[in-house]
Design a protein around this motif. Structure first.
Motif, PDB file in Angstrom:
ATOM      1  N   PHE A 299       0.837  -1.201   0.000  1.00  0.00           N
ATOM      2  CA  PHE A 299       0.000   0.000   0.000  1.00  0.00           C
ATOM      3  C   PHE A 299       0.875   1.256   0.000  1.00  0.00           C
ATOM      4  N   HIS A 300       1.894   1.229   0.830  1.00  0.00           N
ATOM      5  CA  HIS A 300       2.787   2.384   0.971  1.00  0.00           C
ATOM      6  C   HIS A 300       3.459   2.720  -0.352  1.00  0.00           C
ATOM      7  N   ASP A 301       3.998   1.688  -1.020  1.00  0.00           N
ATOM      8  CA  ASP A 301       4.734   1.936  -2.261  1.00  0.00           C
ATOM      9  C   ASP A 301       3.832   2.471  -3.364  1.00  0.00           C
ATOM     10  N   ARG A 302       2.592   1.984  -3.408  1.00  0.00           N
ATOM     11  CA  ARG A 302       1.668   2.491  -4.432  1.00  0.00           C
ATOM     12  C   ARG A 302       1.281   3.942  -4.127  1.00  0.00           C
ATOM     13  N   LEU A 303       1.189   4.275  -2.843  1.00  0.00           N
ATOM     14  CA  LEU A 303       0.867   5.654  -2.477  1.00  0.00           C
ATOM     15  C   LEU A 303       2.037   6.576  -2.799  1.00  0.00           C
ATOM     16  N   VAL A 304       3.246   6.084  -2.611  1.00  0.00           N
ATOM     17  CA  VAL A 304       4.422   6.856  -3.020  1.00  0.00           C
ATOM     18  C   VAL A 304       4.346   7.155  -4.518  1.00  0.00           C
ATOM     19  N   ASP A 305       3.968   6.161  -5.307  1.00  0.00           N
ATOM     20  CA  ASP A 305       3.855   6.346  -6.753  1.00  0.00           C
ATOM     21  C   ASP A 305       2.842   7.443  -7.093  1.00  0.00           C
ATOM     22  N   VAL A 306       1.723   7.458  -6.371  1.00  0.00           N
ATOM     23  CA  VAL A 306       0.695   8.477  -6.613  1.00  0.00           C
ATOM     24  C   VAL A 306       1.257   9.871  -6.338  1.00  0.00           C
ATOM     25  N   TYR A 307       1.926  10.023  -5.200  1.00  0.00           N
ATOM     26  CA  TYR A 307       2.461  11.333  -4.846  1.00  0.00           C
ATOM     27  C   TYR A 307       3.562  11.774  -5.808  1.00  0.00           C
ATOM     28  N   LYS A 308       4.356  10.818  -6.287  1.00  0.00           N
ATOM     29  CA  LYS A 308       5.392  11.157  -7.256  1.00  0.00           C
ATOM     30  C   LYS A 308       4.767  11.593  -8.580  1.00  0.00           C
ATOM     31  N   SER A 309       3.643  10.950  -8.944  1.00  0.00           N
ATOM     32  CA  SER A 309       2.958  11.330 -10.182  1.00  0.00           C
ATOM     33  C   SER A 309       2.366  12.732 -10.079  1.00  0.00           C
ATOM     34  N   GLU A 310       2.162  13.188  -8.842  1.00  0.00           N
ATOM     35  CA  GLU A 310       1.643  14.540  -8.619  1.00  0.00           C
ATOM     36  C   GLU A 310       2.752  15.579  -8.536  1.00  0.00           C
ATOM     37  N   GLY A 311       4.007  15.123  -8.704  1.00  0.00           N
ATOM     38  CA  GLY A 311       5.116  16.060  -8.783  1.00  0.00           C
ATOM     39  C   GLY A 311       6.054  16.090  -7.597  1.00  0.00           C
ATOM     40  N   LEU A 312       5.807  15.274  -6.573  1.00  0.00           N
ATOM     41  CA  LEU A 312       6.701  15.264  -5.418  1.00  0.00           C
ATOM     42  C   LEU A 312       7.967  14.477  -5.716  1.00  0.00           C
ATOM     43  N   GLY A 313       9.064  14.849  -5.061  1.00  0.00           N
ATOM     44  CA  GLY A 313      10.300  14.096  -5.181  1.00  0.00           C
ATOM     45  C   GLY A 313      10.228  12.807  -4.382  1.00  0.00           C
ATOM     46  N   ASP A 314      11.223  11.937  -4.565  1.00  0.00           N
ATOM     47  CA  ASP A 314      11.209  10.624  -3.925  1.00  0.00           C
ATOM     48  C   ASP A 314      11.075  10.719  -2.409  1.00  0.00           C
ATOM     49  N   GLU A 315      11.918  11.525  -1.782  1.00  0.00           N
ATOM     50  CA  GLU A 315      11.927  11.609  -0.318  1.00  0.00           C
ATOM     51  C   GLU A 315      10.633  12.212   0.214  1.00  0.00           C
ATOM     52  N   GLU A 316      10.175  13.265  -0.437  1.00  0.00           N
ATOM     53  CA  GLU A 316       8.946  13.917   0.019  1.00  0.00           C
ATOM     54  C   GLU A 316       7.737  13.008  -0.179  1.00  0.00           C
ATOM     55  N   ALA A 317       7.710  12.275  -1.299  1.00  0.00           N
ATOM     56  CA  ALA A 317       6.609  11.352  -1.565  1.00  0.00           C
ATOM     57  C   ALA A 317       6.593  10.223  -0.536  1.00  0.00           C
ATOM     58  N   ASP A 318       7.785   9.723  -0.203  1.00  0.00           N
ATOM     59  CA  ASP A 318       7.871   8.652   0.795  1.00  0.00           C
ATOM     60  C   ASP A 318       7.388   9.139   2.155  1.00  0.00           C
ATOM     61  N   GLN A 319       7.794  10.320   2.538  1.00  0.00           N
ATOM     62  CA  GLN A 319       7.392  10.875   3.834  1.00  0.00           C
ATOM     63  C   GLN A 319       5.887  11.119   3.884  1.00  0.00           C
ATOM     64  N   LYS A 320       5.341  11.647   2.797  1.00  0.00           N
ATOM     65  CA  LYS A 320       3.911  11.930   2.777  1.00  0.00           C
ATOM     66  C   LYS A 320       3.100  10.645   2.804  1.00  0.00           C
ATOM     67  N   ALA A 321       3.579   9.602   2.113  1.00  0.00           N
ATOM     68  CA  ALA A 321       2.895   8.308   2.126  1.00  0.00           C
ATOM     69  C   ALA A 321       2.893   7.716   3.528  1.00  0.00           C
ATOM     70  N   THR A 322       4.009   7.841   4.220  1.00  0.00           N
ATOM     71  CA  THR A 322       4.097   7.334   5.592  1.00  0.00           C
ATOM     72  C   THR A 322       3.123   8.073   6.510  1.00  0.00           C
ATOM     73  N   GLU A 323       2.996   9.376   6.311  1.00  0.00           N
ATOM     74  CA  GLU A 323       2.086  10.175   7.134  1.00  0.00           C
ATOM     75  C   GLU A 323       0.624   9.845   6.863  1.00  0.00           C
ATOM     76  N   ASN A 324       0.284   9.543   5.611  1.00  0.00           N
ATOM     77  CA  ASN A 324      -1.121   9.451   5.221  1.00  0.00           C
ATOM     78  C   ASN A 324      -1.677   8.042   5.089  1.00  0.00           C
ATOM     79  N   LEU A 325      -0.826   7.020   5.133  1.00  0.00           N
ATOM     80  CA  LEU A 325      -1.347   5.657   5.052  1.00  0.00           C
ATOM     81  C   LEU A 325      -1.776   5.192   6.436  1.00  0.00           C
ATOM     82  N   GLY A 326      -3.050   4.900   6.586  1.00  0.00           N
ATOM     83  CA  GLY A 326      -3.572   4.411   7.852  1.00  0.00           C
ATOM     84  C   GLY A 326      -3.756   2.904   7.834  1.00  0.00           C
TER      85      GLY A 326
END
Length: 483
Positions: A299-326
């Motif tokens: 789930f986390h990795d797919r959410l990272v992919d979504v955030y990266k597709s929205e323009g976030l960098g790798d580190e920021e996308a990973d951090q945001k996915a960690t914050e938002n995956l419940g």
């Protein structure tokens, strides 16, 4: 941590002679290429997620580095995670060490395909609670044998995006004011929220979409209403003749499942949801889905992919996915009458759970080397790394304390009776296909009318007949067809 009372004890269906050294008979067969010159080569079978996410490579590389020059090396067994040791082992094609769930490993133990182990040989024993060991304990002629080493505890969990919660949930979805959305506490409210999402999007988005043909994920619709897998005899041992899927008011629970399927995507009927749930929770097509803790990383990795597709960098996308995956436990309440849209008194939700661990093949010629590997794989360092990479709920209490509350939460649910641990007897092998067929058909029934077909499950009576037939099929598979 609170520990539940010991609940798992097994007895063989027929008389066996088991030595203190093994659950399995001795054999001259080797597991594939057992040696490479003077180096013992151990073949390790892990689950597919561990392979896909790189954990198996980390484990094997770390072990081989630690044992360099000591005459032992580990390699990937290069087999499907559900490869059958009973079929492959005697012919030398099985792994030396295998990681699987308690019901599968103890099926092998009952037929003497894996070795009995001494808990004291493993450093993790001092940090592992009794109920985790109990899942791998077999009783033979009054003696208890341990046949695998626990790694992690499992139960179905609800995965969702925290940033997809409705903005007004505190006003609209928190009737008791406890700062938890009602749809995370009660299946009736989760159904209503799912229906709202479905209606407002004209069937383009969904609330809960889950694999309805998967007994492990859907057992709460049976167990919460008094159903069970097998009953127990007067000695507290599982009795495979007492099949409980049709007991209690399980028919009401199955009708609740049928009702819920009606606001899910039609993908819930078949295997496609198994992979699609990760990406569709991530992209917001599904508000939530059900899976086990060890799939958190997917789930986390797919959410990272979504955030990266929205323009976030790798580190920021990973951090945001960690914050938002419940990831939370399933709602604790079900409607007592099985009508999700009604207002009946509730019953407690009971889910299916299990313990995963490492067993050693009875067909290996290198038991001591296998013990070295399992000891290494269940060390603090490697279980912590497994937790970091895969998001498991470790049975090692020291790692669980460092990693956070999921493991303690699951053990507390075990203690409170919210989790029905899979029976660790061979007969469990026969429950999956009949129940999978029925669960899929019940979910499909929710779509029959709109597809121009006749509805099959109209009431408790028709559902009860279906449960009776499934239970009879299980009985025949265990006691008739097998003979």
């Amino acid at each position: 941590m609170k520990y539940m009372k010991k609940a798992i004890s097994l007895v063989l269906a027929s008389s066996m002679v088991v030595s203190m050294a093994a659950c399995g008979k001795s054999t001259d067969k080797t597991s594939g290429d057992a040696t490479n010159g003077d180096v013992i080569t151990l073949r390790i079978l892990e689950n597919d997620t561990a392979k896909q996410e790189g954990y198996l490579d980390e484990l094997i590389n770390a072990f081989n580095e630690a044992y360099k020059g000591k005459g032992i090396q580990a390699v990937d067994a290069n087999m499907d995670e559900y490869s059958n040791l009973a079929e492959n082992g005697p012919y030398g094609y099985g792994p030396d060490v295998l990681y699987q769930a308690n019901d599968k490993l103890m099926t092998y133990a009952e037929d003497k395909h894996i070795l009995a182990l001494n808990k004291d040989d493993f450093e993790c024993a001092a940090y592992t609670p009794d109920e985790a060991w109990d899942a791998f304990t077999i009783s033979v002629d009054g003696s208890q044998y341990t046949c695998a080493v626990p790694v992690n505890v499992q139960e179905p969990m609800l995965f969702y995006r925290k940033d997809m919660l409705p903005e007004d949930w505190e006003l609209s979805w928190d009737n008791n004011g406890n700062q938890t959305p009602d749809f995370f506490e009660d299946f009736s409210f989760l159904y209503r929220y799912s229906k709202q999402i479905y209606d407002e999007s004209n069937g383009q988005k969904f609330g809960l979409v889950a694999p309805c043909n998967d007994l492990y994920m859907m057992a709460e619709f049976i167990f919460s209403y008094g159903g069970y897998v097998f009953g127990k005899d007067e000695n507290g041992l599982y009795n495979a003749e007492d099949i409980g899927f049709n007991k209690g008011e399980a028919a009401k629970g199955m009708l609740a499942l049928r009702q819920f399927a009606g606001v899910m995507s039609e993908e819930c009927i078949d295997d496609s949801i198994g992979q699609n749930r990760y990406s569709k929770v991530a992209d917001g097509t599904y508000f939530c889905s059900i899976s086990t803790p060890d799939t958190y990383v997917l789930f986390h990795d797919r959410l990272v992919d979504v955030y990266k597709s929205e323009g976030l960098g790798d580190e920021e996308a990973d951090q945001k996915a960690t914050e938002n995956l419940g990831m939370i436990e399933l709602p604790r309440s079900m409607p007592g009458d099985g009508i999700l849209s009604g207002e009946s008194p509730v019953v407690d939700t009971v889910v299916m759970g299990g313990v995963n661990g490492y067993g050693i093949s009875a067909y290996t010629e290198h038991k001591e080397a296998c013990i070295e590997f399992v000891n290494f794989a269940t060390s603090h360092e490697m279980i912590k790394k497994r937790s970091e990479i895969l998001g498991i709920a470790p049975t090692r209490s020291d790692v669980a304390q460092e990693m956070g509350g999921t493991t303690e939460m699951i053990f507390e649910s075990l203690n409170a009776g919210h989790i029905y641990l899979m029976p660790s007897i061979k007969a469990v092998d026969q429950i999956w296909d009949p129940m999978r067929t029925l669960l899929s058909d019940v979910a499909k029934d929710a779509f029959r009318e709109k597809n121009g077909e006749a509805i099959k499950y109209l009431d408790d009576a028709t559902m009860q007949d279906a449960l009776d037939n499934a239970s009879n099929s299980i009985y025949d598979a265990i006691f008739t067809l097998s003979n």
